[in-house]
Each structure stands twice: as structure tokens, then as C-alpha cells.
Write a protein that holds these residues in place. Structure first.
Motif, PDB file in Angstrom:
ATOM      1  N   LEU A   1      -3.112   6.283  -2.521  1.00 37.79           N
ATOM      2  CA  LEU A   1      -2.708   6.806  -1.217  1.00 37.79           C
ATOM      3  C   LEU A   1      -3.883   7.123  -0.308  1.00 37.79           C
ATOM      4  N   VAL A   2      -5.077   7.237  -0.865  1.00 38.90           N
ATOM      5  CA  VAL A   2      -6.250   7.611  -0.069  1.00 38.90           C
ATOM      6  C   VAL A   2      -7.047   6.357   0.254  1.00 38.90           C
TER       7      VAL A   2
ATOM      8  N   THR B   1      -5.224  -6.285  -1.762  1.00 33.78           N
ATOM      9  CA  THR B   1      -3.970  -6.411  -2.496  1.00 33.78           C
ATOM     10  C   THR B   1      -3.121  -5.186  -2.187  1.00 33.78           C
ATOM     11  N   ILE B   2      -1.984  -5.420  -1.508  1.00 35.79           N
ATOM     12  CA  ILE B   2      -1.097  -4.342  -1.085  1.00 35.79           C
ATOM     13  C   ILE B   2       0.165  -4.407  -1.940  1.00 35.79           C
ATOM     14  N   PRO B   3       0.492  -3.351  -2.686  1.00 30.86           N
ATOM     15  CA  PRO B   3       1.669  -3.409  -3.557  1.00 30.86           C
ATOM     16  C   PRO B   3       2.962  -3.675  -2.810  1.00 30.86           C
ATOM     17  N   ASN B   4       3.113  -3.054  -1.633  1.00 26.23           N
ATOM     18  CA  ASN B   4       4.352  -3.245  -0.868  1.00 26.23           C
ATOM     19  C   ASN B   4       4.114  -2.883   0.581  1.00 26.23           C
ATOM     20  N   ILE B   5       4.864  -3.558   1.458  1.00 25.81           N
ATOM     21  CA  ILE B   5       4.865  -3.240   2.887  1.00 25.81           C
ATOM     22  C   ILE B   5       6.316  -3.126   3.315  1.00 25.81           C
ATOM     23  N   ALA B   6       6.705  -1.953   3.770  1.00 27.15           N
ATOM     24  CA  ALA B   6       8.092  -1.688   4.132  1.00 27.15           C
ATOM     25  C   ALA B   6       8.445  -2.334   5.472  1.00 27.15           C
ATOM     26  N   PRO B   7       9.713  -2.563   5.735  1.00 26.64           N
ATOM     27  CA  PRO B   7      10.135  -3.096   7.032  1.00 26.64           C
ATOM     28  C   PRO B   7       9.655  -2.206   8.172  1.00 26.64           C
TER      29      PRO B   7
ATOM     30  N   ALA C   1     -15.264  -2.698   2.998  1.00 28.30           N
ATOM     31  CA  ALA C   1     -13.901  -3.017   3.383  1.00 28.30           C
ATOM     32  C   ALA C   1     -13.017  -1.832   3.036  1.00 28.30           C
ATOM     33  N   ASP C   2     -11.919  -1.685   3.769  1.00 28.50           N
ATOM     34  CA  ASP C   2     -11.098  -0.495   3.620  1.00 28.50           C
ATOM     35  C   ASP C   2      -9.634  -0.840   3.835  1.00 28.50           C
ATOM     36  N   THR C   3      -8.773  -0.266   3.019  1.00 27.80           N
ATOM     37  CA  THR C   3      -7.334  -0.432   3.163  1.00 27.80           C
ATOM     38  C   THR C   3      -6.665   0.920   2.983  1.00 27.80           C
ATOM     39  N   PRO C   4      -5.642   1.238   3.765  1.00 28.28           N
ATOM     40  CA  PRO C   4      -4.964   2.527   3.599  1.00 28.28           C
ATOM     41  C   PRO C   4      -4.121   2.585   2.339  1.00 28.28           C
ATOM     42  N   ARG C   5      -3.839   1.427   1.733  1.00 28.95           N
ATOM     43  CA  ARG C   5      -3.030   1.413   0.520  1.00 28.95           C
ATOM     44  C   ARG C   5      -3.387   0.199  -0.298  1.00 28.95           C
ATOM     45  N   GLY C   6      -3.285   0.313  -1.596  1.00 24.15           N
ATOM     46  CA  GLY C   6      -3.611  -0.823  -2.443  1.00 24.15           C
ATOM     47  C   GLY C   6      -5.087  -0.852  -2.789  1.00 24.15           C
ATOM     48  N   THR C   7      -5.592  -2.036  -3.084  1.00 26.20           N
ATOM     49  CA  THR C   7      -6.985  -2.182  -3.505  1.00 26.20           C
ATOM     50  C   THR C   7      -7.689  -3.229  -2.671  1.00 26.20           C
ATOM     51  N   VAL C   8      -9.010  -3.204  -2.731  1.00 24.35           N
ATOM     52  CA  VAL C   8      -9.814  -4.192  -2.026  1.00 24.35           C
ATOM     53  C   VAL C   8     -10.973  -4.581  -2.929  1.00 24.35           C
ATOM     54  N   SER C   9     -11.311  -5.850  -2.916  1.00 25.91           N
ATOM     55  CA  SER C   9     -12.462  -6.325  -3.676  1.00 25.91           C
ATOM     56  C   SER C   9     -13.305  -7.210  -2.771  1.00 25.91           C
ATOM     57  N   ILE C  10     -14.611  -7.194  -3.024  1.00 26.49           N
ATOM     58  CA  ILE C  10     -15.559  -8.001  -2.264  1.00 26.49           C
ATOM     59  C   ILE C  10     -16.287  -8.893  -3.246  1.00 26.49           C
ATOM     60  N   ASN C  11     -16.175 -10.186  -3.057  1.00 30.28           N
ATOM     61  CA  ASN C  11     -16.853 -11.162  -3.910  1.00 30.28           C
ATOM     62  C   ASN C  11     -17.637 -12.100  -3.009  1.00 30.28           C
ATOM     63  N   GLY C  12     -18.929 -11.803  -2.853  1.00 26.85           N
ATOM     64  CA  GLY C  12     -19.735 -12.600  -1.937  1.00 26.85           C
ATOM     65  C   GLY C  12     -19.257 -12.412  -0.509  1.00 26.85           C
TER      66      GLY C  12
ATOM     67  N   THR D   1     -12.771   0.896 -12.459  1.00 23.88           N
ATOM     68  CA  THR D   1     -11.644   0.442 -13.287  1.00 23.88           C
ATOM     69  C   THR D   1     -10.620   1.531 -13.631  1.00 23.88           C
ATOM     70  N   PRO D   2     -10.968   2.824 -13.728  1.00 21.82           N
ATOM     71  CA  PRO D   2      -9.887   3.795 -13.931  1.00 21.82           C
ATOM     72  C   PRO D   2      -8.855   3.763 -12.808  1.00 21.82           C
ATOM     73  N   ILE D   3      -9.312   3.538 -11.584  1.00 26.31           N
ATOM     74  CA  ILE D   3      -8.383   3.519 -10.452  1.00 26.31           C
ATOM     75  C   ILE D   3      -7.677   2.168 -10.362  1.00 26.31           C
ATOM     76  N   THR D   4      -8.427   1.099 -10.501  1.00 28.05           N
ATOM     77  CA  THR D   4      -7.785  -0.226 -10.406  1.00 28.05           C
ATOM     78  C   THR D   4      -6.845  -0.466 -11.581  1.00 28.05           C
ATOM     79  N   THR D   5      -7.098   0.182 -12.706  1.00 23.47           N
ATOM     80  CA  THR D   5      -6.152   0.090 -13.822  1.00 23.47           C
ATOM     81  C   THR D   5      -4.811   0.694 -13.431  1.00 23.47           C
ATOM     82  N   LEU D   6      -4.834   1.834 -12.796  1.00 20.53           N
ATOM     83  CA  LEU D   6      -3.588   2.479 -12.372  1.00 20.53           C
ATOM     84  C   LEU D   6      -2.890   1.694 -11.271  1.00 20.53           C
ATOM     85  N   THR D   7      -3.651   1.183 -10.307  1.00 24.34           N
ATOM     86  CA  THR D   7      -3.010   0.383  -9.261  1.00 24.34           C
ATOM     87  C   THR D   7      -2.450  -0.912  -9.846  1.00 24.34           C
ATOM     88  N   GLY D   8      -3.123  -1.439 -10.863  1.00 21.17           N
ATOM     89  CA  GLY D   8      -2.609  -2.623 -11.529  1.00 21.17           C
ATOM     90  C   GLY D   8      -1.342  -2.358 -12.307  1.00 21.17           C
TER      91      GLY D   8
END
Length: 819
Positions: free
Chosen positions: A539-540, A721-727, A704-715, A526-533
């Protein structure tokens, strides 16, 4: 004779009527001759833990010596040997072991591996190991072949480790699959290395949200994947250390991530402190064949950009020598945590300085530097400039910060950047949510890039550790969900940090913020997901790591960027110079022999600390700070009159690739990795992009892995969840699964759905659905059935073909690794 009588309870004593000068007794008849009937080792061991003949005296066994660890003159050796039943005498019961340990103590009969020996002794259990204490040993013959038994791990679920390994106790085995060094933390202390059949193992909350049910289940699986390689010695801090062969040195390291295939040794049950079974290597055949699958590098990977920022926990860099008294900290009453002598201090900076110079970052945020006014930073910068050249580095003068013995700090290269204004400090006086008696106060400093004039703010952090020091209560107690102690304190600090940055604490007038430092939290906590929220991008990727604890990798150190800053990031890397290395290679002198103090040490970057540094590349000004897609200065007053000639549109595309290992057919136990590619083919940035993927019940979702944003696994559902994707940008998302069972309908069906919003306010939805012919038609023999055309699925799979069902812009493909 009158004094000789019986002692039974059935009648009065019966006295001997005559006197005799002597008499003999035949209690022990001896072990017999080689080849005479003997008790089978499988009978001694029995089924299950504990040994069926435990407590039985004068048992005679005969077998082949497969591990000789006598060395009576070396008291820290095992002082015994392992005997394995000859192949012709082994029973057909897979639940009974064919090996046993013979303990001699100070015996005199020397044996060698390959000897057939006949042993008479008493059966006992010692630390869960079935063994015999010898009365007599006869060497029957020598040079006999030793045939190891093939074993493949992990331990299958729901079988437990004891049930799996007990039938191999005392036996010579070869573990057929490739094993990876998960942890070498106790290599120098106990001579042991923890190996994993699942490759590198992540911390649970690095890839999963904290869970009181998921966390213990995950740890159970981690344990099933592991075996410990030991060194057949019982002492601490052994010299020499035999792993890797011929011995550990600064130049001959054994890094986490190193692999080995076909390791042979004797299974030893002395579960000890770490609760894992062990493999004892044969003394006549050292463990060889290590593959440097995670080699050292001389510098971080290139992250691009015109500017680099680094985060580095420097492991208690104290100019005050820790000679005993508690004289450190702003109050002069705290423990000095650094080097214990001037010699150690020199060894420390002779490692740290080359590491920082090799990174060549323009700004470096430091953690765990002594909390004095300027001495620690001044000392480090002076030593850096002695190598890199006068004036190469300078530091931000903050004085002492907070009350702890350590603080955060910033050094920088004046040729590249210039500090703008004064630094700002976040502590309890700014926001009571930020408890500065537990967290180290955060430090923010705005810099200007000299070449472009662009400004940005670096925020250095070091939050409360995960240990149970102090008196944690309530939400700071370990909840058993993987987040450990003080998660509430760290989460509150993250909230305070995000709120503080919203006030622009340095008065920069620029929204470009880069949060770095040791947040003591893994990526999904939650310290990290709080900041992404709160709008900051992590970035990592979750596949990254800066720290190894208990053999599991994760990011304790982080880099997060505000939305405007994230668009100017050109790359991120972790330089794995520390946490993968054995701790014995650090600067400390204690717990090392005189010779090891020299052979374990080299004045280089490797094991300069226990955390790996993170390096971020920046190209400032590459994204318009006003948030639009033009190059104007918004002199139109912001009404969009000059911008509306070209409407920015978010146009996403999504595709999927399923990847099996080489030769894989989608059978139970095989790993299946899903690659989800998300692209923005439009002209406008997409925001709040959510990708949801629900996997079939026949698959176990591992990570699961994402280069940006967050990932959650529920079952079975994975949500990115990606904050933004540039053109023009494409992101690759990974879902690692394991096939549990063959699907009833003979195919894996999988759907990934994307939802995102463009600058025009329009929400766009795309999905990708695929059908892969599965394994339900595969007969027990492992060969296809000739009478059913649908059984040809295996051929199509082997050719990399599959059935495609494409919805919208999505597609689904299968590929195989070529290795």
C-alpha cells in the motif's frame, strides 16, 4: 678549540685551530616584507592529492584570510586559518588549488577574515589536508574583499571525489545549486550535516531489486552528489550547535529535506569516518538561507474512510528502567533497552503519548514495546487515556510473546472497534521457516467495526534487523546487493507469514487481512516481493519512507493488504515526525550539556521515535467480499445467472507525460521524469496488470515508483506489476531518468506497453509511444543554428510542444514544471 671539529666522512676530523668567544648563524633569513616575491599557493599545492612541496621548510606565501578559526583559548577549534591566493596571483591551471590551511597551535598573531597576510612556515600533510605550520605571520592589510569560487556538484562520472575537490582544497567556494539535507544524524555528535545535490536520496533496494553490480554503482553516485557541512570544531557533542543559525533547539530544528541554495564556505579535506569532503562555514558569516522544504505537520494527512489503522515502532518503550543489570525479557536475563532513569521515561512518554493521540487511529500496531505480561501496554494505555479521556484506548492482552526483550502489541479504541475472538501468534512452533529467535513472533487479531459490523484482521510484525549481530551464515550474510544481513531469515519469515494467513489463523472467516509493522526490509527486497507475489498489495509507494539510514530514505515499516482488503483501502500516509528530525531532540539525556537537556527537548510528538508511523484509511464493505461487482448475496448458487446480464470488462488506457525541470531542454545532466498514467475505463477489475517501459540508452534510469504493486529495473527496462486496477481507477507511475547524452537521431523515442487480464479472462494489450526532438542539433554555443530548420526543436520544447505518435489508447506528452 681542540674540542671543536667537523664530522664528515671524507677525512679524519679537522680540529679548529683557534678559540672564539661567540659566533652567529644566519639559517633563517625571515619572511621578507609584504609584497615581496613569495611562493604561489598553487605551487605549494601542486596537482593532485598530497601537495607538491610536502616536507619543505621555510616556505613563504602571501594571500587573503578567507576562514579564521584560531580561538586559541578553545582547544576544540581548528587553531588556524585558511589563506587564499589574491585573484591577480592565481594561476590559470584548474587542477591546482589556490588555498591552504595555516596551523598555529598556540600562536599569538591574531588575524581576521579579509586580512592579507604573509606567512612563513613548513609544508606538511595532516589527515590528507595540505597545511603550513607557521614560523611567522605578518598582517599586511585588512578589509580586503574575499571572492568565492563558484562550484556546482555532483562530481561528474568517472572523475572521483578527490580529483574533483582537491583543486578547491582550502579555497572559499559557493556551491551554486540547491542542496538538500540528506542526513542530520551526526548534527549533535559532530556538528555536521550531510547535504545532497540530488534531493532526497532513496535506499537502493527501495527502488531497485537487490544487485551486486547495481548497488555499489548506486552508492558511488550517491557519494558524488554529497558534501558535508561542518562546524569548524573537532570536539564531540559541541555546545552550541551552530546549524541551523543561530543554534539548534527543539523549536529551531534542521529536518532532513530542508534545502539551501548558494552555500558558501571553505573546502576542507579531512575525510574522516564518512569519507566526504567538507565545507567549513565562515565564522563571520554563518550559514543562513535554510528553506523549510519539509515542514513539520501537527497531524497525519487525511486518509479518508470510516476507520484508520496505524503502525508505530515506539523505540523501546520499557516500564522497567535500564539501571544496569540485565533483568528484562520473559526470562529476566536480557538488557533493558529503554529509558535510563525515571526522568528519561517521563520525557519518553511525554513525546509518545501526544503522537499516538494526534494520529487518533482506531487500531495501532506497536513494535519495540517491553516484552512483559501486561505492564508496558497497561502503562501506555493508562497514559493515553489520561490525555484522550477514560476508556478511549484498550489493549490486546497477549502476555509475553516469544523470548526477546521486546514484542509487538496492539492497542485500539473500543468505541470504534471490538476484538473478535482470541489473538493468534506466528512463531517457530507454527512454522519452522519463521525463526522466532531472530524475528519477533507475529500477532494477528480480528476486529469488528462497530458501525458496520464488518470484520478484518490486523497482523503486526517485527522481523530481524539488518545488522550483523549474532552469527549470520549463508544467505543471511551481507551479499553486497543492498539487502544487508539476515535477508534470508526475513524472506523465510515472509513466506511463513503468507502461508499462515492463508489458514485464517484467527478463524475469522473473512479474507480481509492487513499486514503492518517493521519488516526491516525495503520495498524491493525479497521479504516484500515474496508477500506481493503471494497476492498482497504493497500500500505504500516506493517514493515513501519511514526511516532514514546513512542519509537515504526507505520503508522499513510497511502496510500490505490482501486483495479483498486492498479494495477497501481509502488512503495511506506516513507521518514524518521522527526520522527527519535530529536525534538530539529525542528524550535521552546523555551526550547533552545541562542547557541542551532543556533546549533540545519539548513534550511533543517530534522525535518520539526513530521510525515514522504509517496510517491506513479503510472503508469496510465498500468492495463486495465475494469478489464480484454486484450487490447480491450470490443466492443464485454462484452460477452467475443473475450476474451475466451485465458482463464486466477490463478496458485499460495508458498515456505518458515527460517532465523536464523549469528551463530544461533535455541537455546532458538534466533530469527527465516520465509520468505513466494507467486507467481502467471498463466495468470490470483488471488483474495481473504489467506495464513494461524500455528507455533509450541516452537516458540513465535512476528510480521508479508505483502507488501499488511492485516495480523492477533491469538495465533500461522498467517493469511495473499491479495486482489489480478497479473500474474507474487511475494509477500514476513514475520513472525518473537523467539525460546522459544527446540522441544521435535528435529525438528520444520511448514505448510503454500494458498487458492485463479482465474478469472475462481476456488479456488486453495497450501501448503508448512518443518521439521527442532531442538535443543533437544544439551547437556548442548553446544557441540554435539559423541554417537548419530542424534546430527549431528548442523553441517547440520551450513551448511545451512535441511530436506525438499514438498507438491504441496511448498518448505521449511533454510538460514542464512551473517552478
Amino acid at each position: 678549540a681542540a674540542n671543536v671539529y667537523d664530522n664528515d666522512l671524507d677525512d679524519p676530523p679537522n680540529y679548529m685551530s683557534d678559540s672564539y668567544g661567540n659566533f652567529t648563524s644566519a639559517i633563517n633569513t625571515g619572511s621578507g616584507n609584504c609584497g615581496d616575491p613569495a611562493t604561489l599557493i598553487s605551487t605549494v599545492q601542486g596537482v593532485g592529492d598530497g601537495g607538491s612541496m610536502n616536507g619543505t621548510d621555510d616556505v613563504v606565501i602571501e594571500g587573503i584570510v578567507v576562514g579564521d578559526y584560531q580561538d586559541w583559548g578553545t582547544p576544540d577549534y581548528m587553531r588556524g586559518f585558511f589563506v587564499m591566493e589574491e585573484p591577480a596571483d592565481q594561476d590559470a591551471n584548474p587542477l591546482t588549488s589556490e588555498g591552504i590551511f595555516i596551523y598555529e597551535g598556540s600562536g599569538t598573531t591574531d588575524v581576521s577574515e579579509g586580512d592579507i597576510v604573509r606567512v612563513q612556515g613548513d609544508v606538511t600533510e595532516y589527515n590528507n589536508l595540505t597545511e603550513m605550520y607557521d614560523d611567522s605571520i605578518t598582517v599586511c592589510s585588512s578589509g580586503n574583499p574575499m571572492v568565492p569560487v563558484a562550484v556546482t556538484i555532483p562530481v561528474p562520472n568517472p572523475q572521483d571525489a578527490v580529483d574533483f575537490w582537491e583543486p578547491y582544497e582550502g579555497m572559499l567556494v559557493t556551491i551554486t545549486n540547491t542542496l538538500t539535507v540528506a542526513e542530520n544524524y551526526n548534527l549533535a555528535r559532530y556538528g555536521s550535516v550531510t547535504l545532497s545535490s540530488a534531493g532526497r536520496q532513496s535506499q537502493y533496494t527501495q527502488v531497485n531489486s537487490p544487485s551486486t553490480s547495481g548497488y555499489p554503482a548506486y552508492l558511488d553516485q550517491v557519494a558524488r552528489d554529497r558534501i558535508v557541512l561542518d562546524d569548524y570544531r573537532g570536539d564531540q557533542n559541541p555546545d552550541p550547535l551552530i546549524h541551523p543559525n543561530p543554534e539548534l533547539t527543539a523549536a529551531n530544528t534542521l529536518r532532513s529535506g530542508t534545502t539551501i541554495t548558494g552555500m558558501t564556505g571553505v573546502v576542507y579535506q579531512n575525510t574522516g569516518w564518512d569519507n566526504y569532503y567538507r565545507i567549513q562555514p565562515r565564522r563571520t558569516l554563518p550559514v543562513t538561507g535554510w528553506v523549510d522544504s519539509n515542514p513539520r505537520t501537527t497531524a497525519p494527512a487525511n486518509v479518508g474512510g470510516t476507520l484508520t489503522v496505524a503502525s508505530f515502532n515506539v523505540l523501546n518503550y520499557f516500564t522497567t528502567i535500564d539501571s544496569g543489570p540485565d533483568i528484562c525479557g520473559p526470562g529476566g536475563n536480557l538488557d533493558c533497552r529503554g529509558a535510563d532513569s525515571t526522568t528519561e521515561f517521563q520525557r519518553q512518554y511525554d513525546k509518545l503519548v501526544p503522537a499516538i493521540v494526534a494520529m487518533d487511529a482506531d487500531v495501532v500496531g506497536l513494535m519495540e514495546i517491553e516484552n512483559n505480561a501486561t505492564a508496558s501496554l497497561d502503562d501506555l494505555v493508562t497514559r493515553l487515556n489520561g490525555v484522550a479521556g477514560p476508556g478511549t484506548y484498550a489493549y490486546i492482552n497477549t502476555g509475553t510473546i516469544g523470548t526477546d526483550a521486546i514484542k509487538v502489541g496492539i492497542i485500539y479504541q473500543p468505541a470504534s472497534v471490538t476484538p473478535v475472538g482470541s489473538p493468534a501468534i506466528l512463531d517457530s512452533s507454527v512454522d519452522p521457516l519463521f525463526v522466532d529467535t531472530l524475528n519477533r513472533p507475529a500477532l494477528a487479531q480480528t476486529f469488528m467495526e462497530n458501525s458496520s459490523g464488518e470484520t478484518f484482521t490486523v497482523v503486526v510484525n517485527h522481523l530481524k534487523s539488518k545488522n550483523d549481530s549474532g552469527t549470520p551464515t549463508g544467505g543471511d550474510l551481507d551479499q553486497g546487493d543492498g539487502a544487508s544481513y539476515y535477508n534470508e531469515t526475513r524472506t523465510n519469515a515472509a513466506t511463513a507469514l503468507g502461508n499462515w494467513l492463508a489458514t485464517d489463523p484467527t478463524g475469522s472467516g473473512d479474507p480481509d487481512f492487513l499486514i503492518i509493522g517493521d519488516l526491516n526490509a525495503y520495498a524491493m527486497e525479497t521479504p516484500i516481493t515474496t508477500l506481493t507475489g503471494m497476492g498482497f498489495s504493497n500500500l505504500v509507494p516506493t517514493s515513501g519512507y519511514s526511516y532514514v539510514y546513512d542519509g537515504m530514505t526507505g520503508n522499513m515499516d510497511h502496510a500490505l493488504a490482501s486483495s479483498s482488503m486492498a479494495a477497501q483501502v481509502t488512503g495511506v500516509t506516513e507521518w514524518h515526525i521522527n526520522t527527519d528530525e535530529p536525534r538530539a531532540l529525542d528524550y535521552n539525556l546523555e551526550y547533552k550539556s545541562t542547557g541542551q537537556q532543556t533546549t533540545f527537548y519539548n513534550a511533543d510528538a517530534y522525535r518520539a521515535s526513530d521510525h515514522d508511523p504509517i496510517v491506513i484509511g479503510l472503508s469496510l464493505g465498500s468492495a463486495p467480499p465475494d469478489g464480484d461487482d454486484d450487490d447480491d448475496d450470490d443466492s443464485d448458487g454462484g452460477d452467475g445467472s443473475s450476474d451475466d446480464a451485465s458482463i464486466s470488462i477490463f478496458d485499460p488506457a495508458i498515456s505518458k507525460i515527460g517532465e523536464l525541470p523549469a528551463g530544461g531542454l533535455g541537455l546532458p545532466g538534466e533530469q527527465l521524469v516520465w509520468h505513466v498514467f494507467v486507467s481502467n475505463t471498463g466495468s470490470g477489475t483488471g488483474t495481473n496488470v504489467v506495464i513494461s517501459d524500455t528507455l533509450r540508452s541516452e537516458l540513465r534510469v535512476d528510480s521508479a515508483d508505483t502507488p501499488r504493486g511492485t516495480v523492477s529495473i533491469n538495465g533500461q527496462t522498467v517493469t511495473f506489476t499491479i495486482p489489480n486496477i478497479a473500474p474507474g481507477e487511475t494509477l500514476e507511475l513514475l520513472i525518473t531518468t537523467t539525460v546522459i547524452s544527446s540522441p544521435a537521431d535528435g529525438q528520444f523515442t520511448n514505448v510503454a506497453t500494458l498487458n492485463g487480464t479482465g474478469a472475462d479472462g481476456v488479456t488486453v494489450t495497450e501501448s503508448a509511444t512518443g518521439v521527442l526532438q532531442g538535443t543533437s542539433r544544439l551547437p556548442a554555443t548553446g544557441y540554435p543554428q539559423d541554417d537548419d530548420s530542424t534546430s527549431l526543436w528548442w523553441l517547440w520544447a520551450a513551448l511545451g510542444a512535441l511530436m506525438l505518435v499514438v498507438l491504441g489508447a496511448g498518448s505521449w506528452l511533454l510538460r514542464r514544471k512551473n517552478a
